[in-house]
Structure formats: structure tokens, C-alpha cells
Write an enzyme that holds these catalytic residues in place. Structure first.
Site, PDB file in Angstrom:
ATOM      1  CE1 TYR A  91      -3.608   2.582   0.897  1.00  0.00           C
ATOM      2  CE2 TYR A  91      -2.447   2.965   2.956  1.00  0.00           C
ATOM      3  CZ  TYR A  91      -3.436   3.307   2.070  1.00  0.00           C
ATOM      4  OH  TYR A  91      -4.265   4.372   2.340  1.00  0.00           O
ATOM      5  CB  ALA A  92       3.782   2.218   2.115  1.00  0.00           C
TER       6      ALA A  92
ATOM      7  CG  ASP B 156       2.737  -2.979  13.894  1.00  0.00           C
ATOM      8  OD1 ASP B 156       2.281  -1.944  13.363  1.00  0.00           O
ATOM      9  OD2 ASP B 156       2.196  -3.526  14.865  1.00  0.00           O
TER      10      ASP B 156
HETATM   11  N1  UDP Z   1      -3.795  -3.926  16.205  1.00  0.00           N
HETATM   12  C1  UDP Z   1      -4.010  -4.640  17.404  1.00  0.00           C
HETATM   13  N2  UDP Z   1      -5.152  -5.388  17.513  1.00  0.00           N
HETATM   14  C2  UDP Z   1      -6.090  -5.449  16.540  1.00  0.00           C
HETATM   15  C3  UDP Z   1      -5.882  -4.701  15.337  1.00  0.00           C
HETATM   16  C4  UDP Z   1      -4.720  -3.939  15.223  1.00  0.00           C
HETATM   17  O1  UDP Z   1      -3.172  -4.624  18.320  1.00  0.00           O
HETATM   18  O2  UDP Z   1      -7.104  -6.150  16.740  1.00  0.00           O
HETATM   19  C5  UDP Z   1      -2.572  -3.079  16.075  1.00  0.00           C
HETATM   20  C6  UDP Z   1      -1.779  -3.216  14.768  1.00  0.00           C
HETATM   21  O3  UDP Z   1      -0.853  -4.297  14.807  1.00  0.00           O
HETATM   22  C7  UDP Z   1      -1.067  -1.872  14.720  1.00  0.00           C
HETATM   23  C8  UDP Z   1      -2.074  -0.903  15.353  1.00  0.00           C
HETATM   24  O4  UDP Z   1      -2.981  -1.735  16.093  1.00  0.00           O
HETATM   25  O5  UDP Z   1       0.091  -1.903  15.535  1.00  0.00           O
HETATM   26  C9  UDP Z   1      -2.853  -0.059  14.366  1.00  0.00           C
HETATM   27  O6  UDP Z   1      -3.364  -0.905  13.371  1.00  0.00           O
HETATM   28  P1  UDP Z   1      -4.416  -0.432  12.268  1.00  0.00           P
HETATM   29  O7  UDP Z   1      -4.811  -1.654  11.505  1.00  0.00           O
HETATM   30  O8  UDP Z   1      -5.523   0.365  12.854  1.00  0.00           O
HETATM   31  O9  UDP Z   1      -3.649   0.554  11.264  1.00  0.00           O
HETATM   32  P2  UDP Z   1      -2.160   1.101  11.027  1.00  0.00           P
HETATM   33  O10 UDP Z   1      -1.971   2.254  11.947  1.00  0.00           O
HETATM   34  O11 UDP Z   1      -1.162  -0.015  11.300  1.00  0.00           O
HETATM   35  O12 UDP Z   1      -2.162   1.511   9.596  1.00  0.00           O
END
Ligand code: UDP
Length: 351
Positions: free
Chosen positions: A158-159, A307
Site C-alpha cells: 500500500y505504501a 508493523d
Molecule cells: N492492532 C491490534 N489489535 C487489533 C488490530 C490492530 O493490536 O485487533 C494493532 C496493529 O498491529 C497496529 C495498530 O494496532 O500496531 C494499528 O493498526 P491499524 O490496523 O488500525 O492501522 P495502522 O496504523 O497499522 O495503519
């Protein structure tokens, strides 16, 4: 301040999505002559203001792109597949949605001399840059290196797609006269975000919806790798107000890339879970006894996930050009967000 959208017509591609639907509603309250919301589904768009036109269609259709560009003064593009769980499982669709399908739009805006306001993403900064002590540096539009992981880690599909489209837009701006502004939002949250798996979608949505689903189901909130990653969240209304200013102040933001986020709301995901549980318990009057549970990232996302440890927006450019000053704390935004999920989904869970 110039109010350049007075009397203008604006086409919002992705006007049925989370950010798009909030933007259409905000524009309908301003002075633009006409707003057209284009999306494959417009069910999230409840606004019925007379100056809002709806078009249920895909931007993959060349006629739709031609209509958007030829019949409006400004085009705002918000369409994307912006769900990290899909970056490594559906990377080709993700790349098409953020790159291939938008090339004709960029080219049409350039040829027609129409202004393009494009939603990119903070994800383009990738893992971020570290200072000598190993702390993540604030991300700056015109200075930070964009640090993506290796190509077999498909998280970065995506990035990479978003970054390449930004480069196309900037190329068209510098060499072919395209009038553009690129927006990089940082973790926007608010009502109408994403879907709840098993009710109106399948798979793993972004963290807010994952947590809300677990709370409705009485299950533990899953903390990826213990929930130690950090994010800074901005309330959707504050982001949308800044986007409206970008539309209004065309000359000030022409040719600019602009971060929009709230660095004051930087917290760990474990802490976010605690705040959402508290807001949910307050709404229901019941204790969420299932608590939280740590999971390895592979278990939730499968292979190819990676991540970002921390993301902090440097918002000095937005402050300078837009008088942007986000203030809404997580504590004050979460009750209304939780309430929105109750209104939309409470019945599905018998609440
Ligand atoms: N995450 C989590 N539990 C969940 C879903 C996401 O701990 O059920 C974590 C994910 O690994 C990331 C952060 O929450 O570190 C934010 O994830 P998100 O998918 O909202 O978007 P991002 O900021 O990574 O684009």
C-alpha cells in the site's frame, strides 16, 4: 483568507467511504455550489442536502473519471483499499486501487487544467526514521526519508503504491502544470469507520473496529505483539475541517504535501484498548470481563505483515498554512465514537 470554494463544484471520489462521507457532509454545510459524491456504495452518506448529488459508480469506469473532471472545478480523490489486513493478503488489488486505477484521473486533471486534492497516507513514511537514541523522529513532508521494508513483506504494498502515485502527481505538477495538493492523514478515527466483521464485512478491519467488535461479542481485545506499537489518533471532524481549508485556500497549498494528524494523542495500542474498554463500559454500565489478550502479529494478519512502531506527524506546515490546531483528546472523542457504533450495530448484537 481566500474562500476559493465559494460557488465552486467539487467531486469527491470515494464520497461513500469513512473520510469521503464526512467530507461531503462538511462541504454541504459550506458555500460550494455543488458536491458530487461518487462511490460504489453510498450507504454511509446520510446527508440529503439539495446541493449534494450522488453517483453510484466505480472510478475504474473511464466515463466516471471524465464526468468527475469535466463537470467539476475541483476533484478530491479519497478512494483506496486502506486496511492493513489486506496489504499482504490482497496486494494486487491494493496496488490497483491506490495506483493503477488513479493514473487516468491524474492525467485527466492535468490535461483539463483541473485542481486535484489527493488523499495519500502517513503509511508512505513506512517504518520511520530513528534518532541516534533509537527514538522515532517526527515525520516531515519535505524532509523525511520514506523507509519501507523489503518487498517480500507485503505490508508495504500500500505504501509503495501510494508513494508512486504521489510521485506521478508531483511530476505532473512540476512538469505539466497540474494544480494539486496531497494530504497525508495520520490514523483518523471517528463515527462510521470501517465495518464490523460478521455484520457488514469480513476480515480484519483497523484497530478501532477490531476492538469494538470484541467488546460487542464479549471477547478479549487482541493486542498485536502485546500492544506496544504506538499511534497518534486524530478525530475525524478536525481532519475534515483541515481538508475544507485546503479546498478553500487553494493558492496557499498549491503543489504542497500536507500532514494532518494530532501528535498530542500519541499512545500505545494497549493504552487505546484500556480507553475504549472504559468508554464501552460507561455506555453499557457493564464490566468487560474478557479483558485483553496478546497475540503474535502472524496469528492475526498472516505472513508478510510488518508493523510500524510509532508514527508522529510533524504538523508545522499545516499549522502555518491552514491554522490547523487539533485539540480533541482520545478521552473526549471516544464516547461519541462508541455511541455511533451502538446506534449502527447495537441491534445486530441484541443491545
Ligand atoms: N492492532 C491490534 N489489535 C487489533 C488490530 C490492530 O493490536 O485487533 C494493532 C496493529 O498491529 C497496529 C495498530 O494496532 O500496531 C494499528 O493498526 P491499524 O490496523 O488500525 O492501522 P495502522 O496504523 O497499522 O495503519
Amino acid at each position: 483568507m481566500s474562500m476559493t470554494i465559494f460557488g465552486k463544484s467539487i467531486c469527491v471520489l470515494g464520497g461513500g467511504g469513512f473520510l469521503g462521507s464526512h467530507l461531503v457532509e462538511a462541504l454541504a454545510r459550506r458555500h460550494c455550489a455543488r458536491v458530487t459524491a461518487v462511490d460504489r456504495s453510498l450507504s454511509k452518506l446520510t446527508c440529503d442536502a439539495p446541493q449534494v448529488d450522488r453517483l453510484c459508480a466505480s472510478i475504474e469506469n473511464p466515463d466516471v473519471v471524465a464526468y468527475a473532471v469535466e463537470s467539476h472545478d475541483i476533484v478530491v480523490s479519497t478512494t483506496a483499499i486502506c486496511n492493513p489486513a489486506l496489504y499482504n493478503t490482497e496486494p494486487l488489488a491494493v496496488i490497483d486501487a491506490s495506483f493503477t486505477h488513479l493514473l487516468p484521473l491524474v492525467s485527466a486533471c492535468t490535461k483539463a487544467g483541473k485542481r486535484l486534492v489527493h488523499f495519500s497516507t502517513c503509511e508512505v513514511y513506512g517504518r520511520g526514521q530513528l534518532d541516534p537514541e533509537g527514538r522515532t523522529l517526527p515525520m516531515r513532508e519535505d524532509e523525511s526519508a520514506l523507509v519501507l521494508g523489503p518487498v517480500h513483506l507485503e505490508r508495504w504494498s500500500y505504501a509503495a503504491a501510494k508513494q508512486l502515485l504521489e510521485r506521478v502527481i508531483i511530476g505532473c505538477g512540476l512538469h505539466q502544470g497540474l494544480d494539486f495538493t496531497i494530504i497525508r492523514p495520520f490514523n483518523v478515527i471517528g463515527p462510521r469507520m470501517d465495518f464490523l466483521p460478521g455484520v457488514d464485512g469480513e476480515g480484519v478491519p483497523r484497530v478501532l473496529a477490531c476492538f469494538i467488535r470484541a467488546l460487542f461479542q464479549g471477547e478479549p481485545l487482541l493486542l498485536v505483539d502485546g500492544g506496544q506499537a504506538r499511534r497518534s489518533f486524530i478525530y475525524v471532524d478536525e481532519l475534515i475541517e483541515a481538508v475544507v481549508r485546503i479546498l478553500e485556500r487553494g493558492a496557499a497549498v498549491a503543489g504542497q504535501v500536507v500532514n494532518l494528524g494530532n501528535p498530542d494523542n500519541d499512545i500505545t495500542i494497549a493504552e487505546l484498548a484500556r480507553l475504549i474498554i472504559r468508554a464501552f463500559e460507561h455506555r453499557t454500565g457493564r464490566t468487560h470481563s474478557a479483558g485483553t489478550r496478546g497475540v503474535p502479529a502472524q496469528e492475526l494478519y498472516g505472513p508478510g505483515y510488518d508493523d510500524v512502531d510509532r508514527r508522529i506527524a510533524d504538523i508545522s506546515k499545516a499549522r502555518r498554512l491552514l491554522d490547523f490546531d487539533p485539540k480533541v483528546s482520545l478521552d473526549s472523542m471516544l464516547p461519541s465514537i462508541v455511541e455511533d457504533y451502538f446506534v449502527r450495530y447495537g441491534k445486530a448484537y441484541g443491545l
